[in-house]
Structures are given as structure tokens and as C-alpha cells.
Design an enzyme around this catalytic site. Sequence first.
Site, PDB file in Angstrom:
ATOM      1  CG  HIS A   1      -1.956   1.109   1.161  1.00 46.40           C
ATOM      2  ND1 HIS A   1      -2.971   1.115   0.239  1.00 46.40           N
ATOM      3  CD2 HIS A   1      -2.130   2.228   1.900  1.00 46.40           C
ATOM      4  CE1 HIS A   1      -3.738   2.176   0.421  1.00 46.40           C
ATOM      5  NE2 HIS A   1      -3.230   2.882   1.411  1.00 46.40           N
TER       6      HIS A   1
ATOM      7  CG  HIS B   1      -5.616   1.798   7.022  1.00 50.07           C
ATOM      8  ND1 HIS B   1      -4.263   1.933   7.265  1.00 50.07           N
ATOM      9  CD2 HIS B   1      -5.905   2.657   6.004  1.00 50.07           C
ATOM     10  CE1 HIS B   1      -3.755   2.824   6.444  1.00 50.07           C
ATOM     11  NE2 HIS B   1      -4.728   3.283   5.661  1.00 50.07           N
TER      12      HIS B   1
ATOM     13  CG  ASP C   1      -1.021   4.677   4.115  1.00 52.99           C
ATOM     14  OD1 ASP C   1      -1.300   5.269   3.061  1.00 52.99           O
ATOM     15  OD2 ASP C   1      -1.800   4.649   5.076  1.00 52.99           O
TER      16      ASP C   1
END
Length: 450
Positions: free
Chosen positions: A59, A272, A323
Site C-alpha cells: 500500500h 488498515h 502508505d
Amino acid sequence: MTTTYWLEHAWLGTHVEPGVALEVSADGRIAAVRTGVDAPPPGAEVLRGLTLPGLANAHSHAFHRALRSVVQVGSGTFWTWRDVMYNVAQNLTPDTYFALARAVYAEMALAGITNVGEFHYVHHAPGGTPYADPNAMGEALIEAAAAAGIRITLLDTAYLSAGILNAHSGQAPNPHQQRFSDGTAEAWAERVSGLKPREHALIGAAIHSVRAVPADQLATVARWAEERQVPLHVHLSEQTAENDACQDAHGRTPTQLLADHGVLGPRTTGVHNTHLTDADIALLGGTTTGTCMCPTTERDLADGIGPAGRLQQAGSPLSLGSDSHAVIDLLEEARAMELNERLRSRTRGHWTANELLTAATADGHAALGRPDAGRLEPGVLADFTTIALDSVRTAGPPPRLGAETAVFAASAADVRHTVVGGRHIVRDGHHTLVGDVPSALAESIAAVRS
């Protein structure tokens, strides 16, 4: 022709083996793995230290790298952080995004990452006007990965609304979000169908979140991914505000809403998965929907600690991502997942080092549509990385504890070599394609900072 790499020590998924010879064929795959090779064969490339399969960053938002340290000034919430992010997003063009992403992906290669899942939603020009090539921004990211020498799964993201308005529609995108939106899921599907995979790049799909895609359009995105058998990712329950809005409008949690519209399943990964109910966990596990944990971002944004252990026990495979790139270090992400769980539970040892490395390698690649990567086995992509065992962080433990050393002591700074498809991308700590990565980062970040 084949190339032979001699690995001083290699992590083979369950243990560390000394003296391993990897033969790599011309097609960039591992042809043979030979153990018990005490000395380098003649002509072999020698990799001193501990060699792991290449790490998978499941991610990424590449442009968030421009926020590093800047968003640490003062305090605030996820929502104030988002305002700073919007300002950077407004300054991206295909050219500036290529330069920034190339530098960011080069930083990833230096950290041992050989494959990135780019959760891409900056599609159009400011104001929402499409570029002449409507996929110019996605193509810039694909080319940036090639220039940095790593693989990419471009998770082209449907981002249609600013929030949940009611059970039938979303709020209109705000001015910053207009360049993210295709208007409808059907228009998104038409645009993204113009992107084509290539050797180093796969095309997948993403739903930004239930707040950004109205409920009656979720199935369109899920169907597009299902028809092509490609990965589908979604930000899920990152914020309690998202859960509250979903409950108010739909009378159910985001996880339940996704299930109702056919989004969950073994090719889907929830990113998440922080604020879940028991029923949510059972739904995700029962459908073998994956979970991508991003601990360094989740702690940076004060999001909370997701129930990773319970999710895995329920049947949800775990992967890891950096992220927002507060740091780019998959070893730190693996370590943080375990240490977060220790803080919450006040007990130690929720995952072994082998299990954490599996999340950072094989399971991460699988989440990105690359089940043929992330292991040191014949037939698998020849993507691997070598960590020094003689740095100030890693010196001392016996090599047989290399997995524990990698997860609980090493950092991205200990990566010495990264090989992708049998090609040396990082050699002795230096990127072979991007000569000065720090300068490339500084220059490309300055170009998008207002």
C-alpha cells in the site's frame, strides 16, 4: 544463459540456510536453489549477509512522500493532515509525478522492496479536466516504477465523492477532490480499461473508501475487478468517523456494506481495517479478504491499532504497506505490527519472525496479484534483497537467527543488494539506475511543494 548468485545466508521461509546458490534463468526466474554450497561457485555473484525474497509494499501513495516531516509540525488529526496532502496533490502533473514517483520507488528499492501496490487516485488535471491521455497520471507511475527498476501493481482507484450524503448518494467532491473523480463508477471503469499490463506492471482496482464511492456504485468496481481476476483494494474503517457516517446512512458497518455489494473475497484486500466489530472480523476472515496493515502511518496519523491478530486467526491473510511514507521500511512495518500488539495485549510473541517476514514477502506479493513472487524457490520470480549482518544494528546474533535479526533489529539502512528479475537494481547500497536518490527526492519534492 543463467546467472548464479551465491548467498552467504538465505531465509527459505522457515529457517536460515548457509551457503545457497540461486540459478537465475534468462527469463528472470529462479531456475534452481542449491543448498550446502560452502563457497561461491566460479563466476557467481556473491551476496554477503542474509538474503530474503524481495519485500512487497502492498500500500503506497507515492506523492505522500512529499509530506514527510512537514506534517510533523504542530498537532492535529487525520483530517488536518489531509488538508496538507490536498495542497501537494494540486501541484502534481504527469511530469512532476513521474519525477517524484521515480525517486520514491528508488528509495523503496534501496529498502529492499521489489514490488509496490500504488493506490492511485490523482487521475485528472486540477478542476477535474481529463488530460489528453486520460490515464496520463497512471502511466507516469508505471513508467516511474520501470525507471526505478521495481515492479508495480497500479491499483487504479475509484474516488467519486467527498463523503456519504445518504443511503443513495455521496457528497459532491470538494475542489481539491475534483481531480480524483471520474464522476461515476461506469466512467471510472471505461477510463481504467485503457490501462494495459506489461512485464513489470499489473493493473488492479481500488475503492477509495465507502465514503468516496456511493453504495450503489460499489458493485461496478467489484465487477470490473472480478471479470479481469485482478486485485481489488479498499481503505476500510480507518477512521471511526467513517464508521459513524456509514451506520447513520446505511444502518451497517463499512465491512457489512462492502459484503452486501460483492466487494469482499480472496482477491480483495482491506487496508488498515482498524475499527472493526466482531462481526466485521468474521466477515473478512470468512471471505478470506486480506488485510494490509500500515503501522507506521497508522501511528503517525493516530488512527489506532487494528486487530491484526484476530483478523489473521479468522482467515484474513496479512500484508504490509508504508502508505504515507512517514518512513519507507518494510522491516519496521513488520516489527511495528508485532510491537503494537504487545502494547495492546501486554504479552509478547504474537507472530514469529518467519510469519512477519511472510507478511512482508509472499503474502504481500499475493495481495498484489503476484503469487509467483516472494519466495526463494524454483519457478518463482528472481526478486530478492540482501541485508547486512555486520552493521551496528545487526552485528552479534548468530546467522541462524537472521530472521529475528532482520525483523527486530535491522532497518532499511541495512539493505545492501536488491535484485529484480535477476537484475541488480541496488548493489552495495547504491542504486544502479538512479545515481543520486537523495537529490532526486529533494528536487522532485521541491517541485510539488507550494
